[in-house]
Design a protein around this motif. Sequence first.
Motif, PDB file in Angstrom:
ATOM      1  N   THR A   1       0.859  -1.180   0.000  1.00 13.77           N
ATOM      2  CA  THR A   1       0.000   0.000   0.000  1.00 13.77           C
ATOM      3  C   THR A   1       0.900   1.236   0.000  1.00 13.77           C
ATOM      4  N   VAL A   2       0.294   2.381  -0.216  1.00 16.14           N
ATOM      5  CA  VAL A   2       1.084   3.612  -0.274  1.00 16.14           C
ATOM      6  C   VAL A   2       0.577   4.595   0.769  1.00 16.14           C
ATOM      7  N   LYS A   3       1.491   5.480   1.171  1.00 13.75           N
ATOM      8  CA  LYS A   3       1.120   6.571   2.067  1.00 13.75           C
ATOM      9  C   LYS A   3       1.739   7.859   1.559  1.00 13.75           C
ATOM     10  N   MET A   4       1.123   8.972   1.901  1.00 15.33           N
ATOM     11  CA  MET A   4       1.668  10.281   1.527  1.00 15.33           C
ATOM     12  C   MET A   4       2.751  10.652   2.524  1.00 15.33           C
ATOM     13  N   GLN A   5       3.963  10.920   2.015  1.00 19.74           N
ATOM     14  CA  GLN A   5       5.097  11.254   2.862  1.00 19.74           C
ATOM     15  C   GLN A   5       5.600  12.654   2.497  1.00 19.74           C
ATOM     16  N   SER A   6       5.556  13.567   3.446  1.00 23.15           N
ATOM     17  CA  SER A   6       6.062  14.921   3.209  1.00 23.15           C
ATOM     18  C   SER A   6       7.582  14.883   3.084  1.00 23.15           C
ATOM     19  N   VAL A   7       8.113  15.645   2.143  1.00 19.74           N
ATOM     20  CA  VAL A   7       9.558  15.679   1.910  1.00 19.74           C
ATOM     21  C   VAL A   7      10.004  17.128   1.738  1.00 19.74           C
ATOM     22  N   THR A   8      11.297  17.330   1.963  1.00 18.77           N
ATOM     23  CA  THR A   8      11.942  18.612   1.689  1.00 18.77           C
ATOM     24  C   THR A   8      13.010  18.372   0.642  1.00 18.77           C
ATOM     25  N   THR A   9      12.895  19.048  -0.482  1.00 17.02           N
ATOM     26  CA  THR A   9      13.840  18.851  -1.578  1.00 17.02           C
ATOM     27  C   THR A   9      14.950  19.894  -1.513  1.00 17.02           C
ATOM     28  N   GLY A  10      16.072  19.522  -2.119  1.00 18.05           N
ATOM     29  CA  GLY A  10      17.228  20.423  -2.146  1.00 18.05           C
ATOM     30  C   GLY A  10      17.731  20.613  -3.562  1.00 18.05           C
ATOM     31  N   GLN A  11      19.026  20.361  -3.764  1.00 13.40           N
ATOM     32  CA  GLN A  11      19.685  20.599  -5.034  1.00 13.40           C
ATOM     33  C   GLN A  11      19.169  19.661  -6.122  1.00 13.40           C
ATOM     34  N   GLU A  12      18.956  20.210  -7.335  1.00 13.18           N
ATOM     35  CA  GLU A  12      18.629  19.355  -8.468  1.00 13.18           C
ATOM     36  C   GLU A  12      19.856  18.556  -8.871  1.00 13.18           C
ATOM     37  N   VAL A  13      19.630  17.312  -9.272  1.00 15.89           N
ATOM     38  CA  VAL A  13      20.705  16.410  -9.677  1.00 15.89           C
ATOM     39  C   VAL A  13      20.479  16.056 -11.144  1.00 15.89           C
ATOM     40  N   GLY A  14      21.234  16.676 -12.030  1.00 14.41           N
ATOM     41  CA  GLY A  14      21.035  16.449 -13.448  1.00 14.41           C
ATOM     42  C   GLY A  14      19.704  17.029 -13.900  1.00 14.41           C
ATOM     43  N   ASP A  15      19.157  16.429 -14.957  1.00 12.26           N
ATOM     44  CA  ASP A  15      17.903  16.917 -15.529  1.00 12.26           C
ATOM     45  C   ASP A  15      16.685  16.166 -15.018  1.00 12.26           C
ATOM     46  N   SER A  16      16.880  15.047 -14.299  1.00 15.38           N
ATOM     47  CA  SER A  16      15.735  14.205 -13.978  1.00 15.38           C
ATOM     48  C   SER A  16      15.635  13.797 -12.512  1.00 15.38           C
ATOM     49  N   HIS A  17      16.571  14.205 -11.666  1.00 19.57           N
ATOM     50  CA  HIS A  17      16.540  13.789 -10.269  1.00 19.57           C
ATOM     51  C   HIS A  17      16.689  15.002  -9.354  1.00 19.57           C
ATOM     52  N   VAL A  18      16.357  14.784  -8.095  1.00 18.98           N
ATOM     53  CA  VAL A  18      16.438  15.847  -7.109  1.00 18.98           C
ATOM     54  C   VAL A  18      16.875  15.239  -5.782  1.00 18.98           C
ATOM     55  N   MET A  19      17.593  16.016  -5.001  1.00 21.70           N
ATOM     56  CA  MET A  19      18.046  15.548  -3.698  1.00 21.70           C
ATOM     57  C   MET A  19      16.980  15.839  -2.649  1.00 21.70           C
ATOM     58  N   VAL A  20      16.791  14.885  -1.728  1.00 23.27           N
ATOM     59  CA  VAL A  20      15.830  15.025  -0.635  1.00 23.27           C
ATOM     60  C   VAL A  20      16.612  15.199   0.659  1.00 23.27           C
ATOM     61  N   THR A  21      16.324  16.274   1.371  1.00 23.53           N
ATOM     62  CA  THR A  21      17.043  16.557   2.616  1.00 23.53           C
ATOM     63  C   THR A  21      16.297  16.066   3.844  1.00 23.53           C
ATOM     64  N   GLN A  22      14.977  15.916   3.749  1.00 22.95           N
ATOM     65  CA  GLN A  22      14.181  15.429   4.879  1.00 22.95           C
ATOM     66  C   GLN A  22      12.999  14.613   4.367  1.00 22.95           C
ATOM     67  N   GLY A  23      12.616  13.583   5.154  1.00 19.68           N
ATOM     68  CA  GLY A  23      11.403  12.834   4.862  1.00 19.68           C
ATOM     69  C   GLY A  23      11.604  11.416   4.400  1.00 19.68           C
ATOM     70  N   LEU A  24      12.782  11.065   3.879  1.00 17.61           N
ATOM     71  CA  LEU A  24      13.022   9.726   3.360  1.00 17.61           C
ATOM     72  C   LEU A  24      14.361   9.189   3.843  1.00 17.61           C
ATOM     73  N   LYS A  25      14.509   7.865   3.724  1.00 15.85           N
ATOM     74  CA  LYS A  25      15.757   7.191   4.058  1.00 15.85           C
ATOM     75  C   LYS A  25      16.226   6.399   2.847  1.00 15.85           C
ATOM     76  N   ALA A  26      17.499   6.073   2.853  1.00 19.11           N
ATOM     77  CA  ALA A  26      18.074   5.315   1.744  1.00 19.11           C
ATOM     78  C   ALA A  26      17.384   3.963   1.629  1.00 19.11           C
ATOM     79  N   GLY A  27      17.074   3.563   0.397  1.00 20.63           N
ATOM     80  CA  GLY A  27      16.458   2.273   0.145  1.00 20.63           C
ATOM     81  C   GLY A  27      14.946   2.290   0.129  1.00 20.63           C
ATOM     82  N   GLU A  28      14.308   3.253   0.739  1.00 25.52           N
ATOM     83  CA  GLU A  28      12.847   3.329   0.700  1.00 25.52           C
ATOM     84  C   GLU A  28      12.392   3.596  -0.728  1.00 25.52           C
TER      85      GLU A  28
END
Length: 420
Positions: free
Chosen positions: A343-370
């Motif tokens: 199942t899915v849940k809504m997880q609030s995140v804080t984004t930071g620096q853009e990584v290339g043209d298609s990715h973004v860095m997350v500073t808060q809200g997630l952990k590696a591997g999730e």
Amino acid sequence: MSRFWKIALIVVAVLVVAAVGVRLLHKPASRPGAQAGAQAGASGEKKGAPGEKEADPVPVTVEPVSVQNVPVYLTALGTVQALNTVTVSPQIGGLLMKLNFTEGQEVTKGQVLAEIDPRSLQAAYDQAAARKRQDAAQLATARSNLARSLDLAKQGYISKQDMDTLQNTVSQYEATVAADEAAINDAKVQLGYTKVLAPITGMAGIRGVDPGNIVTTSSSIVTLTEVHPINVIFPLPEQNVELVRSSQQRGEPLEVAALDSAGSKVIAGKGVLKVINNQIDTSTGTFNLKAEFPNEENALFPGQFVNVRMKVNTVQGGLVIPSQAVQRGPDGDYVYQLQSDNTVKMQSVTTGQEVGDSHVMVTQGLKAGEKVVTEGQFRLKPGSKVKPLKPGEVPAAPTEEELKKAAQANKEGGRRGRRG
């Protein structure tokens, strides 16, 4: 209206009221089965009807949160500036006889750009040289007279006064010859000015005068711009001063790239930060920086506007997700995070620096591997059952048995609807 019709209308009205009352009094009671079905339907709305099939899982694409070293960039709009710009003007006046360059071409330092009529200056040079030879001959005569008189002076045949005169004559001619040498050098310099040389290596602009014209020292022949290397001047907000200075003080040059007007394509790389201006512009709250580019392929042109991207730091072990996973809500950014029960849940995140043209860095809200949903979010809500797929994977086609079950379920549902 007559009395007869009034009595008739009253009788009809009484009969209608009586008929309605009799029908209400003799209305049949509801069937027990129907009442039970209604109650079961009401209960089914809350608890779910027995045997009713749950909603199929929603196929979605999911990707795990990856760990990367993320470069941190500062961006700005910059202006390309030539390393050196020189307006070439003649240092003497005269008739312009020839131009030895092509507009827009690269010229090298010392190359002859233009030629001015040298005849009058050549004559002045020849005259100074002849005068020197004349005075040199007189100097040689004076030295010979002095040398012959030295022996006679020792024998007392020449007075000391005459010897002093001979010595002074030699000194006088020596000074004259030296003055002639200076006059020759001056004439030589003036004669050299008839050939206008390129003071720097650079690109020639549009010529300012044509051959055949009389030029003066105020005439402009051409403007040269040095484009190898070339500078880019760009401003940054004053709150970035400490970040840039601390990054520069680490000892490694800060990398700078010039991008196109859309900011998506690098048109010139290998730039390095050279200068941080020594003051902040109080009217704009910005400070200027100067970066230098090799510009080997002439990608940058003086006066051109470019987007500048300067690398100031690298975040070690940053958490990175695809940009399309991030959704915008009234309370900020969020993602749909996959749970262990699919199942899915809504997880609030804080984004930071853009990584290339298609990715973004997350500073808060997630952990590696999730894992987060990257495609199919429009069909989701918190708690939705999903079928996770890898990027590029498509849901498997339903089997024949699954199709039969679905058809049977639809048929039974239709029958229940008709009975109801």
